[in-house]
Scaffold this motif. Structure first.
Motif, short mmCIF file in Angstrom:
data_model
loop_
_atom_site.label_atom_id
_atom_site.label_comp_id
_atom_site.label_asym_id
_atom_site.label_seq_id
_atom_site.Cartn_x
_atom_site.Cartn_y
_atom_site.Cartn_z
N ASN A 156 35.64 -36.77 11.35
CA ASN A 156 36.05 -36.34 12.69
C ASN A 156 35.83 -34.87 12.99
OD1 ASN A 156 36.60 -38.83 13.55
ND2 ASN A 156 38.84 -38.68 13.44
N ASP A 157 35.39 -34.08 11.99
CA ASP A 157 35.07 -32.67 12.32
C ASP A 157 33.56 -32.45 12.29
OD1 ASP A 157 34.67 -32.95 9.64
OD2 ASP A 157 35.68 -31.09 9.06
N GLU A 158 32.79 -33.54 12.43
CA GLU A 158 31.34 -33.38 12.32
C GLU A 158 30.62 -33.56 13.65
OE1 GLU A 158 29.85 -35.51 8.91
OE2 GLU A 158 31.14 -34.37 7.55
N ALA A 159 31.33 -33.30 14.72
CA ALA A 159 30.69 -33.25 16.04
C ALA A 159 31.50 -32.29 16.90
CB ALA A 159 30.65 -34.63 16.68
N VAL A 160 30.86 -31.82 17.95
CA VAL A 160 31.54 -30.89 18.85
C VAL A 160 32.55 -31.65 19.71
CG1 VAL A 160 31.18 -29.38 20.86
CG2 VAL A 160 29.59 -29.29 18.91
N LYS A 161 33.73 -31.07 19.88
CA LYS A 161 34.72 -31.69 20.77
C LYS A 161 34.58 -31.06 22.16
CE LYS A 161 37.94 -33.82 17.74
NZ LYS A 161 38.28 -33.38 16.40
N SER A 162 34.16 -31.84 23.10
CA SER A 162 33.91 -31.31 24.45
C SER A 162 35.19 -31.23 25.26
CB SER A 162 33.02 -32.26 25.25
OG SER A 162 31.82 -32.43 24.64
N SER A 163 35.33 -30.15 26.02
CA SER A 163 36.41 -30.11 27.01
C SER A 163 35.92 -30.83 28.27
CB SER A 163 36.76 -28.68 27.39
OG SER A 163 36.82 -27.86 26.27
N TYR A 164 34.65 -30.67 28.55
CA TYR A 164 34.07 -31.30 29.73
C TYR A 164 32.62 -31.63 29.40
CZ TYR A 164 34.23 -32.49 34.68
OH TYR A 164 34.26 -33.18 35.87
N LEU A 165 32.22 -32.81 29.80
CA LEU A 165 30.85 -33.24 29.48
C LEU A 165 30.07 -33.49 30.76
CD1 LEU A 165 28.71 -34.49 27.52
CD2 LEU A 165 29.96 -36.64 27.73
N LEU A 166 28.92 -32.85 30.85
CA LEU A 166 28.02 -33.14 31.97
C LEU A 166 26.86 -33.94 31.41
CD1 LEU A 166 28.00 -29.70 33.84
CD2 LEU A 166 29.20 -31.80 34.49
N SER A 167 26.76 -35.18 31.82
CA SER A 167 25.74 -36.06 31.24
C SER A 167 24.74 -36.46 32.32
CB SER A 167 26.43 -37.29 30.66
OG SER A 167 25.55 -37.98 29.83
N PHE A 168 23.53 -36.76 31.86
CA PHE A 168 22.46 -37.00 32.83
C PHE A 168 22.36 -38.46 33.25
CE2 PHE A 168 20.56 -33.17 30.59
CZ PHE A 168 21.04 -32.30 31.55
N GLN A 169 22.50 -38.67 34.51
CA GLN A 169 22.15 -39.90 35.24
C GLN A 169 22.93 -41.16 34.88
OE1 GLN A 169 19.11 -39.34 37.29
NE2 GLN A 169 20.00 -41.00 38.47
N VAL A 170 23.00 -41.50 33.59
CA VAL A 170 23.66 -42.77 33.23
C VAL A 170 24.75 -42.52 32.19
CG1 VAL A 170 21.79 -44.39 33.73
CG2 VAL A 170 21.81 -43.18 31.54
N PRO A 171 25.84 -43.32 32.24
CA PRO A 171 26.85 -43.20 31.18
C PRO A 171 26.30 -43.76 29.87
CG PRO A 171 27.40 -44.98 32.71
CD PRO A 171 26.17 -44.34 33.25
N LYS A 172 26.85 -43.29 28.77
CA LYS A 172 26.43 -43.76 27.45
C LYS A 172 27.59 -44.52 26.81
CE LYS A 172 23.28 -40.43 28.30
NZ LYS A 172 23.23 -39.72 29.59
N LEU A 173 27.26 -45.52 26.00
CA LEU A 173 28.30 -46.36 25.39
C LEU A 173 29.29 -45.53 24.57
CD1 LEU A 173 29.21 -49.31 25.02
CD2 LEU A 173 27.73 -49.43 23.01
N ILE A 174 28.81 -44.47 23.93
CA ILE A 174 29.68 -43.64 23.08
C ILE A 174 30.85 -43.01 23.86
CG2 ILE A 174 28.06 -43.12 21.24
CD1 ILE A 174 27.35 -40.54 22.70
N PHE A 175 30.76 -42.96 25.18
CA PHE A 175 31.88 -42.38 25.95
C PHE A 175 33.11 -43.30 25.90
CE2 PHE A 175 28.84 -40.34 29.33
CZ PHE A 175 28.21 -39.65 28.31
N PHE A 176 32.88 -44.58 25.57
CA PHE A 176 33.93 -45.57 25.79
C PHE A 176 34.47 -46.21 24.52
CE2 PHE A 176 30.78 -45.59 29.24
CZ PHE A 176 31.57 -45.03 30.23
N LEU A 177 33.96 -45.81 23.37
CA LEU A 177 34.39 -46.44 22.13
C LEU A 177 35.40 -45.54 21.42
CD1 LEU A 177 30.89 -47.65 20.86
CD2 LEU A 177 32.56 -48.88 22.25
#
Ligand SMILES: NC(=O)C1=CN([C@@H]2O[C@H](COP(=O)(O)OP(=O)(O)OC[C@H]3O[C@@H](n4cnc5c(N)ncnc54)[C@H](O)[C@@H]3O)[C@@H](O)[C@H]2O)[C@@H](O)CC1
Ligand SMILES: [K+]
Length: 512
Positions: free
Chosen positions: A173-194
């Motif tokens: 759980n410390d091996e990725a950046v923890k975003s305060s706010y995410l700006l993503s391009f055009q389409v949502p990604k499955l990883i946002f919801f798991l």
């Protein structure tokens, strides 16, 4: 809205470049200018220190373009290139030159570099890795992620939080950046919801970067995000010359001594979702409480006082919801198995119905086609066995759905309804729903929709949406902690009405 995987996004990209006759650097410029506009509108020239951490692929390229625009508009910017790969993308290199032409000299971070001190008042832009991350991240790069996370600064991630893979879990759980706010391009990604990956992001927003609309509309996708726009076409208005028979008759089977409330909530859920009639079949001890608490409900009883032993009723329901509060004792197992052998009516199975199926897998062959199963994670695990991560869970659920021709509603923060190869990710709901009985209500809502003639998959997807929306509306009055399952029932009507409230009015309503 479609949820695309990496391959589909790259295809959309390629298709757009060809169709619009533009280069990849033009598309990158367009994308990054959107991010610049987003920041500029909010910061309005503020002199807060902005650190932009760029990788050396196209996510990094986005960061370089953003840096150029911010500098040209007078912002205080430090650019750090996380030099994780000798191979740099073409668009990254073009934009590195452009940045240098604008007299900005990035700091290049390598294995032995010292990471700049990041003050918590700063803004950090995370453009290290996007959807192209494929292999394990080098330990020194993980250290950069940890420093960013430790800073407690506001972290704005571009496209996805760096370090997340699009199709598997982060090792720790410390091996990725923890975003305060995410700006993503055009389409949502499955990883946002798991659950495994969603915890790396808080709020997110999509930026339209002009990917080809024909492609977006016609390309098939394995997952879809379900919001109001997706469920509205399902809605079946009530017409004038109809009667209660038009809207079906639900039978809820379940309950045991001390667990009659589960049947009450499922039955109420059905009726509030709009079914014409609802009957409950319960052990004898359920008769008085159900009749006293809910006069609209009809009740049939088992011969036994405290548990179900013989499921016997004298009418043909439109749909049956079975399992809530039923128990898994020998009598319940016997009654449930015999019921399944003789039943031809469409089914929604929940709770102990699922637990019995999990222990007696030969019963799956007795399910009618397109039976709806509504497991919470533990019940799902009992049916499927253990999974390695959320992605594996979905693969196993799809196989299971195809094998038994059933619709599996995986309940959770973002409930995912799986049928065959396709998954429908719900966008409504809130943590207040983590309370006893909310699952019983969902069973009721889905049966209530099926009774009214909704197609099975539509009933499951729409039911999950309405259930979550009702809870979202309810928490405006009671907050997360005090939300109880019966509040969800009480707000189902408002969830229906909300389908026809446009975004602007809905916002005004929330502010009132
Ligand atoms: N259609 C879109 O959505 C657009 C996406 N763009 C950006 O492009 C990004 C994707 O760019 P890329 O494909 O260049 O990939 P990334 O920038 O996400 O990844 C970096 C590169 O490093 C390599 N790599 C992968 N894993 C690695 C590891 N563990 N260690 C070292 N190197 C590794 C990969 O080959 C990849 O090219 C998106 O996330 C987005 O930010 C925009 O520039 C324009 C349009
Ligand atoms: K990123």
């Amino acid at each position: 809205m479609k949820i695309f995987n990496t391959k589909e996004i790259y295809e959309a990209d390629k298709f757009t470049l060809e169709r619009q006759q533009i280069s990849a650097e033009d598309l990158m410029e367009k994308a990054a200018v959107q991010i610049f506009n987003w920041m500029h509108t909010r910061l309005n020239g503020d002199q807060t220190q902005i650190y932009i951490f760029c990788g050396v692929g196209n996510n990094g390229g986005d960061g370089l373009v953003l840096a150029r625009h911010l500098v040209q508009h007078g912002y205080r910017v430090t650019v750090c290139v996380v030099n994780f790969n000798e191979h740099r993308s073409k668009e990254f290199l073009i934009n590195l030159d452009r940045l240098k032409e604008a007299k900005v000299w990035p700091k290049f971070l390598g294995e032995s570099s010292i990471i700049p001190q990041l003050e918590k008042e700063a803004i950090i832009v995370d453009a290290i890795f996007g959807i192209g991350l494929k292999r394990a991240v080098a330990p020194w790069v993980l250290e950069v992620f940890r420093e960013i996370n430790k800073s407690n600064a506001f972290v704005l991630s571009i496209d996805i939080p760096s370090g997340l893979f699009m199709d598997h879990k982060v090792p720790n759980n410390d091996e990725a950046v923890k975003s305060s706010y995410l700006l993503s391009f055009q389409v949502p990604k499955l990883i946002f919801f798991l659950p495994d990956t969603g915890l790396f992001l808080d709020q997110w927003e999509l930026l339209d970067i002009g990917l080809d609309t024909d492609f977006l509309m016609h390309a098939p996708s394995d997952y879809e995000l379900i919001g109001k726009a997706e469920v509205l076409p399902f809605y079946r208005p009530r017409t004038k010359y109809t009667h209660k028979g038009t809207y079906g008759h639900v039978l809820i089977i379940g309950g045991s001594y001390g667990k009659i409330g589960a049947v009450l909530m499922a039955a109420k859920g059905s009726l509030y979702a709009g079914s014409g009639l609802v009957t409950a079949f319960v052990p004898k001890c359920g008769l008085v409480p159900l009749q006293s608490a809910f006069p609209e409900l009809m009740v049939l009883t088992d011969i036994n006082e405290t548990e179900i032993t013989n499921i016997d009723f004298n009418f043909t329901p439109t749909v049956i919801g079975i399992g809530v509060g039923m128990g898994t004792g020998t009598n319940a197992v016997k009654a449930f198995s015999l019921f399944l052998k003789n039943n031809k009516t469409p089914l929604v199975i929940d709770a102990d119905g699922l637990n019995i199926l999990a222990k007696n897998p030969d019963l799956f062959s007795d399910l009618p086609p397109q039976t709806v199963l509504t497991p919470h994670p533990k019940e799902l695990e009992r049916m499927l066995g253990k999974w390695k991560n959320d992605f594996d869970k979905l693969i196993k659920t799809k196989e299971f759905s195809k094998k038994h021709d059933c619709i599996v509603v995986i309940k959770g923060a973002h409930t995912i309804t799986v049928y065959g190869d396709k998954g429908y990710v719900n966008s409504t709901g809130n943590p207040g729903m983590a309370t006893g009985g909310s699952g019983d209500v969902l069973t009721g809502v889905i049966t209530g929709l099926l009774a009214q003639g909704y197609a099975t998959l539509e009933a499951a997807v729409f039911g999950v949406y309405l259930h979550g929306r009702a809870a979202d509306i309810a928490i405006r009055e009671c907050g997360f902690q005090a939300l109880v399952a019966t509040d969800i029932i009480a707000h189902l009507g408002k969830a229906y009405l909300d389908l026809f409230v446009d975004q602007v009015n809905s916002l005004q309503d929330e502010q009132a």
